[in-house]
Design a protein around this motif. Structure first.
Motif: not given
Length: 447
Positions: A178-181, A216-226, A242-247, A249-254
């Motif tokens: 089951a995915p996380y929410g 906005i912070d999550a997008l910045d974190y995601k960009a730095k990882i990529e 931010k890891e949860t929020l990026v999840g 944005l990546d469609g892994e967490i509902l």
């Protein structure tokens, strides 16, 4: 391949990042089961079909066949004799275990009210598997449920989906695959909690500013990882929030969004569009019927009550036909509880909607209504490929009812999870009991 110190340094950071993907894995293991043929009952498959005098064959913990006049050599035959069979009931909104019974302050671990956004917390770390509420819910036919953080915060933290089985640990209940929410909340609760502390948010515009800043912070974190991955540089230091929020944005967490008013739901859809994520379900969506077409168009589920509203201003404009109107518009309707008592009778909560809809001229067949607490609920949790309906190959999570499940006289007689009988009203040995039930005369699951 030339291995440099820089490459090794990056690898050292990447490997932990990969291992962090599932730091608290499910240890759930199905209970032993046998081949069982449930014979001669009324079957609501959860796919929109009703089979009178039908059979269900369970084998290896899965639904093997559904139909009429089934035969299976060596199977244990259970004559249903007027009983009904439905998929297991799924509650998409519960706080069991995190706000456990006995309901004392020491057991209140639902809201982390120390900051308006707390995506770093995981509700599973609050869940106490000895909560007697799990047993009483089981006696009401609940086979799976989502536990969420509360609605005090704009972003409350990760949710967890559980199999409703006795376990010493929450990991032993975690629904495998089951995915996380992510719990989000709009409206009165966060602005009241933090406004009373003299800090933001204290208004609805403050709420939206809070969501936007976090994304906005999550997008910045995601960009730095990529960027780090692209260049082979060390990854940024792990940030739990931010890891949860990026999840997301990546469609892994509902995203499961507590929201009552129609206009606020529409605003939250705009926020999601701005930052490129999807709202999976609105919870407590009292005014969802006002924007049913919009919700249908965007494929967003609405989890609603049958007749619980009016307890605060944003909850004033509810109607009993809410779920029926959502269904009529082609939207995903779900009936949920958010209550340790209501979860024990979601079948009868659903019946209230069916009755109200009929009086309003909307005829909802039982074969459709059962989907609001089975297949649609499974869709909202991202587990509909595994459970939620009686289809060959799915987990044998089902309920045998003594009567029409939408009758006030209906009781769950047997509850199967992965083909194993986990509750039997006629057999005390198959009625789980928690520590606080011992000596309290709790039988029949306490229902």
């Amino acid at each position: 391949m030339k291995i440099t110190l820089r490459w090794l340094g990056a690898l050292a950071l990447v490997v932990p990042m990969l291992s962090r993907a599932e730091p608290y894995p499910s240890t759930y293991a199905p209970l032993p089961s046998e081949t069982v043929l449930l014979k001669g009952g009324t079957i609501l498959t959860g796919t929109g079909e009703q089979i009178d005098n039908g059979d269900v064959l369970i084998k290896d913990g899965k639904i093997a066949k559904v139909g009429k006049n089934l035969k299976a050599r060596g199977a244990k035959v259970v004559e249903l004799e007027g009983a009904w069979v439905t998929p297991g009931i799924i509650d998409v909104h519960s706080h069991l275990g995190a706000g456990g019974v006995p309901g004392v302050r020491a057991h209140s671990d639902v809201n982390e009210m120390t900051a308006p956004t707390t995506p770093d917390v995981w509700i599973e770390h609050s869940v106490w598997p000895q909560d007697q509420g799990f047993v009483t819910a089981l006696a009401g036919g609940i086979t799976a449920l989502q536990i969420l953080p509360g609605s005090a915060n704009l972003i409350g933290g990760r949710t967890v989906t559980l199999k409703n089985v006795p376990s010493r640990t929450v990991a032993g209940m975690k629904f495998p695959g089951a995915p996380y929410g992510l719990k989000m909340a709009c409206g009165e609760n966060p602005k009241r909690v933090y406004g009373n502390k003299g800090r933001a948010p204290s208004t609805r515009m403050g709420n939206v500013a809070g969501y936007r800043s976090a994304w906005i912070d999550a997008l910045d974190y995601k960009a730095k990882i990529e960027k780090a991955k692209e260049k082979g540089d060390p990854l940024p230091k792990q940030d739990l929030a931010k890891e949860t929020l990026v999840g997301v944005l990546d469609g892994e967490i509902l995203v499961h969004n507590h929201c009552y008013r129609a206009d606020e739901m529409a605003t939250m859809l705009d926020v999601a569009r701005e930052f490129g994520y999807k709202v999976t379900a609105f919870h407590h969506a009292v005014e969802a019927y006002k924007i049913a077409d919009l919700l249908a168009d965007q494929g967003v589920c609405s989890a609603v009550w049958a007749d619980w509203w009016g307890f605060k201003m944003e909850a004033y404009d509810g109607i009993k036909e809410n779920a029926a109107l959502l269904h009529e518009a082609g939207a995903c309707a779900v009936v949920h509880s958010d209550d340790a008592h209501g979860i024990q009778r979601l079948n009868q909560e659903t019946a209230k909607v069916v009755g109200a809809a009929k009086r309003a001229g909307i005829n909802i067949p039982k074969s459709t209504a059962i989907q609001w607490i089975t297949l649609n609920a499974a869709k909202a949790l991202g587990i509909d490929a595994m459970t939620g309906s009686l289809e060959p190959g799915k987990m044998a999570d089902l309920v045998v009812w003594n009567n029409d499940p939408f009758s006030v006289y209906a009781l769950a007689q047997q509850v199967y999870i992965d083909g194993a009988v986990v509750f039997d009203r006629a057999d005390v040995a198959k009625q789980p009991m928690m520590d606080f039930g011992v000596g309290n005369g709790v039988i029949g699951g306490g229902q």
